[in-house]
Scaffold this active site. Structure first.
Site, PDB file in Angstrom:
ATOM      1  CB  SER A 128     -10.273 -48.319 -18.515  1.00 16.38           C
ATOM      2  OG  SER A 128     -11.572 -48.825 -18.354  1.00 16.38           O
ATOM      3  CG  ASP A 146     -11.559 -50.201 -10.904  1.00 17.20           C
ATOM      4  OD1 ASP A 146     -12.726 -49.913 -11.207  1.00 17.20           O
ATOM      5  OD2 ASP A 146     -10.623 -50.232 -11.727  1.00 17.20           O
ATOM      6  CG  HIS A 156     -11.952 -47.340 -13.619  1.00  9.47           C
ATOM      7  ND1 HIS A 156     -11.476 -48.623 -13.818  1.00  9.47           N
ATOM      8  CD2 HIS A 156     -12.163 -46.831 -14.868  1.00  9.47           C
ATOM      9  CE1 HIS A 156     -11.399 -48.876 -15.105  1.00  9.47           C
ATOM     10  NE2 HIS A 156     -11.799 -47.803 -15.769  1.00  9.47           N
TER      11      HIS A 156
END
Length: 336
Positions: free
Chosen positions: A185, A271, A308
Site C-alpha cells: 500500500s 482492490d 487490498h
C-alpha cells in the site's frame, strides 16, 4: 466487491500518459542533495526484545530536513555478517510499532530495517516519529502541504525512505551491495519511489502500491487515503490545479519509469483502496525511461478475488522465494 476496473487483459495493456513535471528530476536531485549534507546515522542502541533468535537495535537516522526518523534494525542472533538487507516501509497510518511485530524478513535470514512513518502513527499502529513541518492543507497526512510540492508530506516521507536505504548501508553487518526495498500500500508506493531515486538497489517488492497513476486514482477511490484528497477538494474546489500539480511530483509511475532493479509486484483485482489499474500503470512502465536496451526484470502476481489485502501469506511466500533467488541470504550466514 465486484471489479471496479477493466478486465485483466486490458489492465495488462494499460499504459496511461502520466503528467510529468519538466523539473521532476531537478526537484528530487535538489531534495536529496540537501538531505545528504547531514550524516545519516544519529543513534543506534540495542533494544531488548526477549526474542532469543533475533537481535534488535533502536535506530534513529536523519531524514528530510535532518529530522530524526525512528526505525527498528533486526537480524538473526549470532550470525556473522555481512547479510543482505531488506528495508521495509509501513502502510498509511501505521508506525514502526514494536520490534517483534514484523519478523518475516529477519527470520528468513536478512538484516531488516523497518522505517517509521513520520507523523502518521495512531490510526492503525504505534510510531514515534514527528512531522514538524506544518503547512496549509487538509487534516489528513495525504493532504498535509498539498498545495505546493515543496511543502507536501510525501516529499518528506519519500526523502525519509531514501535515507533509510542509506542508513541500513551504514549499519554493521550489512552487505551494502545487496539491499532490497519492500512495502504494501503506502509502503509499496514508497518502495517504488525509492526504486526510481536509488539506482543500485538489488530488488524491489511492492504490493497494492499507493500513489500510482494518482490523477486517476483520486477519481476512482472514495476510501482513504485517496478519498481524503477527494474530500479536501470537495471543500477546496479552487485548489484542484494546485493539488494536481503537487501530486505529479510524487506519482509512482514517474518514479518506476526510472527504476533499474528487478521488481516483484502483487495486486488484488478487487482492490477499492488502490485501484488495480493504478498499480498496473506502474508495472507496465517499469524501467521504461532508463534508456537501457534490456528493461529490468519484473513480474506480477494477480489475485482475482482479493481486494487490498492481496495474496497475504501466499504472496509473502512468493516474495520470500523470489528474493532468496536473487539475494541468497543463507549463503553469507554462519553462526558464532
Amino acid at each position: 466487491m465486484p471489479y471496479s476496473d477493466p478486465a485483466l487483459d486490458e489492465l495488462e495493456r494499460y499504459v496511461p500518459t502520466v503528467a510529468e513535471p519538466e523539473d521532476f528530476d531537478q526537484f528530487w536531485r535538489g531534495t536529496l542533495a540537501e538531505a545528504a549534507t547531514r550524516p545519516v546515522l544519529v543513534d543506534v542502541r540495542p533494544e531488548p526484545t526477549d526474542l532469543r533468535l533475533l537481535d534488535s537495535w533502536d535506530v534513529t537516522f536523519a531524514g528530510f530536513g535532518g529530522d530524526p526518523v525512528r526505525a527498528w534494525y533486526t537480524r538473526p542472533a549470532g550470525v556473522r555478517g555481512p547479510l543482505p538487507a531488506v528495508v521495509e516501509y509501513a502502510g498509511y497510518g501505521r508506525g514502526r510499532g514494536l520490534p517483534h511485530e514484523r519478523l518475516t524478513w529477519p527470520v528468513a535470514g536478512y538484516a531488516h530495517l523497518l522505517m517509521d512513518n513520520r507523523g502518521q502513527a495512531g490510526q492503525h499502529g504505534v510510531g514515534d516519529t514527528a512531522d514538524p513541518h506544518g503547512k496549509p492543507g487538509g487534516p489528513w497526512p495525504a493532504t498535509w502541504g498539498i498545495l505546493d510540492p515543496h511543502d507536501y508530506h510525501y516529499r518528506r516521507l519519500i526523502t525519509d525512505a531514501v535515507r533509510a536505504v542509506e542508513a541500513v548501508r551504514a549499519l554493521p553487518g550489512v552487505d551494502a551491495d545487496r539491499v532490497a526495498v519492500v512495502g504494501n500500500s503506502q509502503g509499496g508506493g514508497l518502495a517504488l519511489a525509492v526504486a526510481g531515486l536509488v539506482d543500485d538497489l538489488a530488488a524491489v517488492l511492492t504490493t497494492a502500491p499507493f500513489l500510482c497513476d494518482v490523477q486517476r486514482a483520486i477519481t476512482l477511490s472514495d476510501v482513504s487515503p485517496y478519498g481524503e484528497i477527494g474530500r479536501y477538494l470537495a471543500v477546496h474546489r479552487e485548489a484542484e490545479a494546485a493539488v494536481r500539480r503537487t501530486l505529479s511530483y510524487v506519482d509512482g509511475v514517474t518514479f518506476t519509469r526510472r527504476a533499474t532493479a528487478p521488481a516483484h509486484f502483487g495486486i488484488g483485482l478487487r482492490d477499492t483502496v488502490c485501484p488495480p489499474s493504478t498499480g498496473f500503470a506502474a508495472y507496465n512502465q517499469y524501467g521504461a525511461a532508463t534508456g537501457r536496451p534490456v528493461p529490468p526484470q519484473r513480474e506480477m502476481h494477480v489475485y482475482p478475488f482479493n481486494g487490498h489485502e492481496g495474496g497475504e501469506a501466499v504472496h509473502v511466500r512468493r516474495q520470500l522465494r523470489w528474493l532468496a533467488a536473487r539475494l541468497a541470504p543463507t549463503a553469507a550466514m554462519g553462526r558464532d
